[in-house]
Design a protein around this motif. Structure first.
Motif, PDB file in Angstrom:
ATOM      1  N   ALA A  48      33.483  40.008  26.857  1.00 56.43           N
ATOM      2  CA  ALA A  48      34.087  40.918  26.303  1.00 56.43           C
ATOM      3  C   ALA A  48      35.448  40.696  25.597  1.00 56.43           C
ATOM      4  N   PHE A  49      36.073  39.782  26.212  1.00 54.20           N
ATOM      5  CA  PHE A  49      37.661  39.119  25.489  1.00 54.20           C
ATOM      6  C   PHE A  49      37.096  38.723  24.124  1.00 54.20           C
ATOM      7  N   GLU A  50      35.863  37.574  24.122  1.00 52.32           N
ATOM      8  CA  GLU A  50      35.541  36.940  22.993  1.00 52.32           C
ATOM      9  C   GLU A  50      35.171  38.003  21.847  1.00 52.32           C
ATOM     10  N   SER A  81      28.030  45.736  16.490  1.00 51.36           N
ATOM     11  CA  SER A  81      29.262  45.350  16.119  1.00 51.36           C
ATOM     12  C   SER A  81      29.855  44.642  17.130  1.00 51.36           C
ATOM     13  N   PRO A  82      30.805  43.757  16.744  1.00 51.32           N
ATOM     14  CA  PRO A  82      31.643  43.096  18.124  1.00 51.32           C
ATOM     15  C   PRO A  82      32.255  44.019  19.078  1.00 51.32           C
ATOM     16  N   HIS A  83      32.825  45.144  18.261  1.00 46.79           N
ATOM     17  CA  HIS A  83      33.386  46.190  19.237  1.00 46.79           C
ATOM     18  C   HIS A  83      32.450  46.780  20.057  1.00 46.79           C
ATOM     19  N   ASP A  84      31.202  47.043  19.859  1.00 44.43           N
ATOM     20  CA  ASP A  84      30.114  47.438  20.750  1.00 44.43           C
ATOM     21  C   ASP A  84      29.753  46.495  21.723  1.00 44.43           C
ATOM     22  N   ARG A  85      29.755  45.247  21.318  1.00 37.01           N
ATOM     23  CA  ARG A  85      29.226  44.195  22.240  1.00 37.01           C
ATOM     24  C   ARG A  85      30.590  44.085  23.254  1.00 37.01           C
ATOM     25  N   ALA A  86      31.772  44.279  22.955  1.00 33.18           N
ATOM     26  CA  ALA A  86      32.714  44.155  23.724  1.00 33.18           C
ATOM     27  C   ALA A  86      32.942  45.232  24.845  1.00 33.18           C
ATOM     28  N   ALA A  87      32.550  46.490  24.202  1.00 36.82           N
ATOM     29  CA  ALA A  87      32.459  47.506  25.294  1.00 36.82           C
ATOM     30  C   ALA A  87      31.474  47.477  26.353  1.00 36.82           C
ATOM     31  N   GLU A  88      30.192  46.863  25.787  1.00 40.31           N
ATOM     32  CA  GLU A  88      29.032  46.635  26.783  1.00 40.31           C
ATOM     33  C   GLU A  88      29.261  45.702  27.758  1.00 40.31           C
ATOM     34  N   TYR A  89      30.058  44.524  27.185  1.00 42.56           N
ATOM     35  CA  TYR A  89      30.310  43.555  28.594  1.00 42.56           C
ATOM     36  C   TYR A  89      31.470  44.080  29.477  1.00 42.56           C
ATOM     37  N   HIS A  90      32.440  44.675  28.643  1.00 45.60           N
ATOM     38  CA  HIS A  90      33.541  45.548  29.807  1.00 45.60           C
ATOM     39  C   HIS A  90      32.913  46.330  30.719  1.00 45.60           C
ATOM     40  N   ASN A  91      31.774  47.141  30.396  1.00 46.21           N
ATOM     41  CA  ASN A  91      31.244  47.841  31.290  1.00 46.21           C
ATOM     42  C   ASN A  91      30.175  46.918  32.494  1.00 46.21           C
ATOM     43  N   LYS A  92      29.755  46.040  31.743  1.00 49.81           N
ATOM     44  CA  LYS A  92      29.036  45.281  32.758  1.00 49.81           C
ATOM     45  C   LYS A  92      29.750  44.532  33.726  1.00 49.81           C
ATOM     46  N   GLU A 126      37.005  38.825  18.173  1.00 50.11           N
ATOM     47  CA  GLU A 126      36.260  38.854  16.776  1.00 50.11           C
ATOM     48  C   GLU A 126      36.459  40.149  16.040  1.00 50.11           C
ATOM     49  N   THR A 127      36.386  41.196  16.927  1.00 49.62           N
ATOM     50  CA  THR A 127      36.952  42.706  16.373  1.00 49.62           C
ATOM     51  C   THR A 127      38.030  42.429  15.518  1.00 49.62           C
ATOM     52  N   VAL A 128      39.157  42.014  16.342  1.00 48.25           N
ATOM     53  CA  VAL A 128      40.480  42.006  15.675  1.00 48.25           C
ATOM     54  C   VAL A 128      40.473  40.988  14.519  1.00 48.25           C
ATOM     55  N   ASP A 129      39.925  39.762  14.485  1.00 48.86           N
ATOM     56  CA  ASP A 129      39.816  39.145  13.489  1.00 48.86           C
ATOM     57  C   ASP A 129      39.092  39.475  12.172  1.00 48.86           C
ATOM     58  N   GLN A 130      37.922  40.489  12.608  1.00 44.96           N
ATOM     59  CA  GLN A 130      37.438  41.106  11.334  1.00 44.96           C
ATOM     60  C   GLN A 130      37.973  42.316  10.814  1.00 44.96           C
ATOM     61  N   ALA A 131      38.990  42.810  11.471  1.00 36.27           N
ATOM     62  CA  ALA A 131      39.950  43.923  10.926  1.00 36.27           C
ATOM     63  C   ALA A 131      40.684  43.529   9.958  1.00 36.27           C
ATOM     64  N   PRO A 132      40.642  44.556   8.892  1.00 31.88           N
ATOM     65  CA  PRO A 132      41.371  44.231   7.612  1.00 31.88           C
ATOM     66  C   PRO A 132      43.058  44.147   8.129  1.00 31.88           C
TER      67      PRO A 132
END
Length: 65
Positions: free
Chosen positions: A49-51, A4-15, A55-61
Motif C-alpha cells: 500500500a505504501f509503495e 490506478s496506483p491510488h486504487d491499488r493502494a486503497a485495496e492493499y490498505h483494506n487487505k 507511486e501516486t504521489v510521484d505521478q501527481a503533477p
C-alpha cells in the motif's frame, strides 16, 4: 481497465486492515501461529500500500503556488 496506483493502494490498505483484524481474532483465541502469519501478511499488504501510495504521489503533477 487497469487500476490506478491510488486504487491499488486503497485495496492493499483494506487487505492489511482485514489481516490485522483476523490476526487479532486468532491471537485472542490462543492461535498464536496463525496470528503471527496473519500479522506478517498484514505487514506485506501495508508495504505494498505504501509503495502504491508513493507511486501516486510521484505521478501527481507538481503543485505550483
Amino acid at each position: 481497465m487497469p487500476q490506478s496506483p491510488h486504487d491499488r493502494a486503497a485495496e492493499y490498505h483494506n487487505k492489511a486492515a482485514h489481516a490485522h483484524q483476523a490476526a487479532a481474532t486468532a491471537h485472542g483465541k490462543g492461535d498464536h501461529l496463525t496470528a503471527h502469519e496473519l500479522s506478517k501478511q498484514a505487514h506485506e499488504h501495508s508495504t505494498k500500500a505504501f509503495e502504491h501510495s508513493k507511486e501516486t504521489v510521484d505521478q501527481a503533477p507538481a503543485n505550483k503556488n
